[in-house]
Design a protein around this motif. Structure first.
Motif, PDB file in Angstrom:
ATOM      1  N   VAL A 116       0.825  -1.097  -0.052  1.00  0.00           N
ATOM      2  CA  VAL A 116       0.175  -0.175   0.217  1.00  0.00           C
ATOM      3  C   VAL A 116       0.895   1.275   0.006  1.00  0.00           C
ATOM      4  O   VAL A 116       0.576   2.234  -0.891  1.00  0.00           O
ATOM      5  CB  VAL A 116      -0.950   0.092   1.197  1.00  0.00           C
ATOM      6  N   CYS A 117       1.945   1.161   0.890  1.00  0.00           N
ATOM      7  CA  CYS A 117       2.873   2.536   0.967  1.00  0.00           C
ATOM      8  C   CYS A 117       3.509   2.564  -0.487  1.00  0.00           C
ATOM      9  O   CYS A 117       3.636   3.433  -1.094  1.00  0.00           O
ATOM     10  CB  CYS A 117       3.840   2.207   2.145  1.00  0.00           C
ATOM     11  N   ALA A 118       3.966   1.580  -1.142  1.00  0.00           N
ATOM     12  CA  ALA A 118       4.604   1.604  -2.500  1.00  0.00           C
ATOM     13  C   ALA A 118       3.875   1.804  -3.555  1.00  0.00           C
ATOM     14  O   ALA A 118       4.031   2.846  -4.305  1.00  0.00           O
ATOM     15  CB  ALA A 118       5.282   0.154  -2.721  1.00  0.00           C
ATOM     16  N   GLY A 119       2.458   1.741  -3.019  1.00  0.00           N
ATOM     17  CA  GLY A 119       1.610   2.289  -4.281  1.00  0.00           C
ATOM     18  C   GLY A 119       1.151   3.865  -4.247  1.00  0.00           C
ATOM     19  O   GLY A 119       1.050   4.658  -5.202  1.00  0.00           O
ATOM     20  N   ARG A 120       1.614   4.635  -2.907  1.00  0.00           N
ATOM     21  CA  ARG A 120       1.659   5.899  -2.780  1.00  0.00           C
ATOM     22  C   ARG A 120       2.839   6.726  -3.420  1.00  0.00           C
ATOM     23  O   ARG A 120       2.805   7.769  -3.855  1.00  0.00           O
ATOM     24  CB  ARG A 120       1.560   6.249  -1.322  1.00  0.00           C
ATOM     25  N   ILE A 121       3.852   5.745  -3.593  1.00  0.00           N
ATOM     26  CA  ILE A 121       5.115   6.379  -4.183  1.00  0.00           C
ATOM     27  C   ILE A 121       4.640   6.985  -5.717  1.00  0.00           C
ATOM     28  O   ILE A 121       5.223   7.716  -6.063  1.00  0.00           O
ATOM     29  CB  ILE A 121       6.106   5.252  -4.353  1.00  0.00           C
ATOM     30  N   ARG A 122       3.652   5.847  -6.505  1.00  0.00           N
ATOM     31  CA  ARG A 122       3.531   6.231  -7.881  1.00  0.00           C
ATOM     32  C   ARG A 122       2.574   7.390  -8.077  1.00  0.00           C
ATOM     33  O   ARG A 122       2.697   8.257  -9.071  1.00  0.00           O
ATOM     34  CB  ARG A 122       2.847   5.108  -8.322  1.00  0.00           C
ATOM     35  N   THR A 123       2.053   7.608  -6.813  1.00  0.00           N
ATOM     36  CA  THR A 123       0.833   8.924  -7.072  1.00  0.00           C
ATOM     37  C   THR A 123       1.506  10.052  -6.407  1.00  0.00           C
ATOM     38  O   THR A 123       0.836  11.219  -6.223  1.00  0.00           O
ATOM     39  CB  THR A 123      -0.407   8.560  -6.490  1.00  0.00           C
ATOM     40  N   ALA A 124       2.682  10.034  -5.595  1.00  0.00           N
ATOM     41  CA  ALA A 124       3.340  11.310  -4.891  1.00  0.00           C
ATOM     42  C   ALA A 124       3.589  12.333  -5.911  1.00  0.00           C
ATOM     43  O   ALA A 124       4.099  12.024  -7.157  1.00  0.00           O
ATOM     44  CB  ALA A 124       4.495  10.760  -4.199  1.00  0.00           C
ATOM     45  N   SER A 125       3.405  13.505  -5.692  1.00  0.00           N
ATOM     46  CA  SER A 125       3.430  14.784  -6.671  1.00  0.00           C
ATOM     47  C   SER A 125       4.974  15.302  -6.337  1.00  0.00           C
ATOM     48  O   SER A 125       5.596  15.999  -7.455  1.00  0.00           O
ATOM     49  CB  SER A 125       2.548  15.647  -6.413  1.00  0.00           C
ATOM     50  N   THR A 126       5.756  14.971  -5.542  1.00  0.00           N
ATOM     51  CA  THR A 126       7.063  15.823  -5.160  1.00  0.00           C
ATOM     52  C   THR A 126       8.085  14.830  -4.783  1.00  0.00           C
ATOM     53  O   THR A 126       7.405  13.525  -4.356  1.00  0.00           O
ATOM     54  CB  THR A 126       6.738  16.395  -4.107  1.00  0.00           C
ATOM     55  N   GLY A 127       9.367  14.879  -4.671  1.00  0.00           N
ATOM     56  CA  GLY A 127      10.465  13.885  -4.536  1.00  0.00           C
ATOM     57  C   GLY A 127      10.260  13.625  -3.064  1.00  0.00           C
ATOM     58  O   GLY A 127      10.803  12.559  -2.726  1.00  0.00           O
ATOM     59  N   GLY A 128       9.892  14.600  -2.202  1.00  0.00           N
ATOM     60  CA  GLY A 128       9.832  14.348  -0.760  1.00  0.00           C
ATOM     61  C   GLY A 128       8.899  13.434  -0.289  1.00  0.00           C
ATOM     62  O   GLY A 128       9.057  12.507   0.436  1.00  0.00           O
ATOM     63  N   GLN A 129       7.502  13.780  -1.133  1.00  0.00           N
ATOM     64  CA  GLN A 129       6.795  12.587  -0.640  1.00  0.00           C
ATOM     65  C   GLN A 129       7.057  11.260  -1.075  1.00  0.00           C
ATOM     66  O   GLN A 129       6.795   9.875  -0.546  1.00  0.00           O
ATOM     67  CB  GLN A 129       5.211  13.151  -1.740  1.00  0.00           C
ATOM     68  N   ARG A 130       7.635  11.099  -2.361  1.00  0.00           N
ATOM     69  CA  ARG A 130       8.306   9.766  -2.900  1.00  0.00           C
ATOM     70  C   ARG A 130       9.233   9.300  -1.830  1.00  0.00           C
ATOM     71  O   ARG A 130       9.340   7.943  -1.506  1.00  0.00           O
ATOM     72  CB  ARG A 130       8.744   9.875  -4.211  1.00  0.00           C
ATOM     73  N   ALA A 131      10.006  10.150  -1.530  1.00  0.00           N
ATOM     74  CA  ALA A 131      11.150   9.472  -0.383  1.00  0.00           C
ATOM     75  C   ALA A 131      10.330   8.784   1.015  1.00  0.00           C
ATOM     76  O   ALA A 131      10.895   8.181   1.539  1.00  0.00           O
ATOM     77  CB  ALA A 131      12.055  10.503  -0.110  1.00  0.00           C
ATOM     78  N   TRP A 132       9.476   9.847   1.251  1.00  0.00           N
ATOM     79  CA  TRP A 132       8.651   9.494   2.577  1.00  0.00           C
ATOM     80  C   TRP A 132       7.889   8.051   2.517  1.00  0.00           C
ATOM     81  O   TRP A 132       8.095   7.172   3.306  1.00  0.00           O
ATOM     82  CB  TRP A 132       7.677  10.445   2.984  1.00  0.00           C
ATOM     83  N   TRP A 133       7.260   8.032   1.334  1.00  0.00           N
ATOM     84  CA  TRP A 133       6.247   6.623   1.051  1.00  0.00           C
ATOM     85  C   TRP A 133       7.455   5.547   1.007  1.00  0.00           C
ATOM     86  O   TRP A 133       7.284   4.507   1.443  1.00  0.00           O
ATOM     87  CB  TRP A 133       5.468   6.883   0.168  1.00  0.00           C
ATOM     88  N   GLY A 134       8.486   5.820   0.134  1.00  0.00           N
ATOM     89  CA  GLY A 134       9.647   4.779   0.076  1.00  0.00           C
ATOM     90  C   GLY A 134      10.103   4.310   1.259  1.00  0.00           C
ATOM     91  O   GLY A 134      10.333   3.248   1.646  1.00  0.00           O
ATOM     92  N   LEU A 135      10.515   5.239   2.371  1.00  0.00           N
ATOM     93  CA  LEU A 135      10.984   4.822   3.643  1.00  0.00           C
ATOM     94  C   LEU A 135       9.848   3.963   4.223  1.00  0.00           C
ATOM     95  O   LEU A 135      10.161   2.935   4.955  1.00  0.00           O
ATOM     96  CB  LEU A 135      11.273   5.859   4.352  1.00  0.00           C
ATOM     97  N   LEU A 136       8.667   4.506   4.262  1.00  0.00           N
ATOM     98  CA  LEU A 136       7.681   3.701   5.079  1.00  0.00           C
ATOM     99  C   LEU A 136       7.334   2.203   4.366  1.00  0.00           C
ATOM    100  O   LEU A 136       7.335   1.169   5.234  1.00  0.00           O
ATOM    101  CB  LEU A 136       6.143   4.471   4.987  1.00  0.00           C
TER     102      LEU A 136
END
Length: 295
Positions: free
Chosen positions: A30-50
């Motif tokens: 589920v967290c990895a799915g949020r990586i694809r929909t993140a709009s900024t690099g910071g959000q992608r890094a956050w969801w990738g860490l989770l």
């Protein structure tokens, strides 16, 4: 050669380890799915860490430790080296995080998937055998090379499939099925690697140093609970794709609405002429009188 028991407490430890791997895999997907929909690099890094914490920390490492609760060697007690045990945790989380970074940056293709799967699978295998090296007992550990190679192969294949699922699975039913499959793969790798182990006891039995399982159990369980609660809270608090679509729709509607005119609107039509004849309803109008004003 000492007798090894992988299921000292019966099927309770493998059942709990499988449940942990499925739960961590589901949260990670589920967290990895949020990586694809993140709009900024910071959000992608956050969801990738989770996602890395969910898959690497819960689905892999916590599963490994839970399965090790049922591991016993006849004739010796087992203790664990705390720094090496902590290092195995870092290895698992870092391996999954780097694998997600490899496949999650740019367009997904076969090269990225294979490289990410090789790296993550090697990291998972390194985590497993680092955790095994953290054991302290009155004996020497040895491994069957064929089964070790098989466990590494299972880890690489499982990691590749997990990364592919993390980047492609979206719907709830597919996530649940994928988590069940990932749980089977993770547990299969663990018990394949454990079957390669043999222990040769020492002739002289000395004191075994290190932390016991009971000493590590409480902080590890608390850490797993906190991680799961934090992941669930982060997922519930974050806006979904439907939420973002609703916000965009409302913003578009507000931008499309015409602005109010600066002048006051004209009064509605009065075909009978009552509004012009009646002055009682107008504030400040004197009460009408029949007397004629003096000339």
């Amino acid at each position: 050669m000492a007798e090894i028991n992988h299921f000292e407490y019966g099927w309770i430890t493998p059942a709990l380890s499988y449940a942990l791997s499925v739960l961590g895999s589901a949260l990670g997907l589920v967290c990895a799915g949020r990586i694809r929909t993140a709009s900024t690099g910071g959000q992608r890094a956050w969801w990738g860490l989770l996602a890395a914490w969910a898959i690497g920390g819960t689905a892999i490492w916590a599963m490994h430790f839970m399965a090790m609760l049922g591991f016993a060697v006849q004739g010796t007690r087992i203790r664990y080296d705390v720094p090496l045990t902590a290092a195995s945790t870092v290895i698992a989380v870092a391996a999954v995080g780097i694998g997600l970074f490899i496949v999650g940056t740019g367009r997904l293709n076969a090269v990225r998937l294979i490289v990410g799967g090789l790296f993550t699978g090697a990291g998972v295998a390194a985590m497993h055998y680092t955790g095994m090296a953290a054991m302290r007992l009155n004996g020497d550990l040895s491994y069957d090379s064929t089964r070790v190679a098989l466990s590494v192969l299972i880890a690489v294949v499982a990691a590749t499939v997990a990364l592919w699922l993390a980047m492609t699975v979206r719907r709830g039913l597919a996530i649940a099925a994928s988590a069940l499959l990932m749980g089977v793969a993770v547990n299969g790798m663990h018990f394949t690697g454990m079957s390669a182990l043999s222990v040769h006891l020492h002739d002289r039995r000395g004191d075994v140093t290190g932390a016991s399982v009971s000493t590590l159990l409480v902080p590890i369980i608390l850490a797993v609970i906190l991680v799961i609660v934090g992941l669930v809270y982060a997922l519930l608090a974050a806006p979904t794709e439907d939420d973002r679509a609703a916000v965009a729709y409302l913003a578009a509607r507000q931008g499309a609405e015409p602005t109010a005119p600066a002048t006051a609107p004209e009064p509605a039509a009065d075909p009978v002429g009552l509004r012009a004849r009646s002055t009682l309803g107008q504030p400040g109008t004197p009460f009408p009188s029949r007397r004629q004003p003096p000339r």
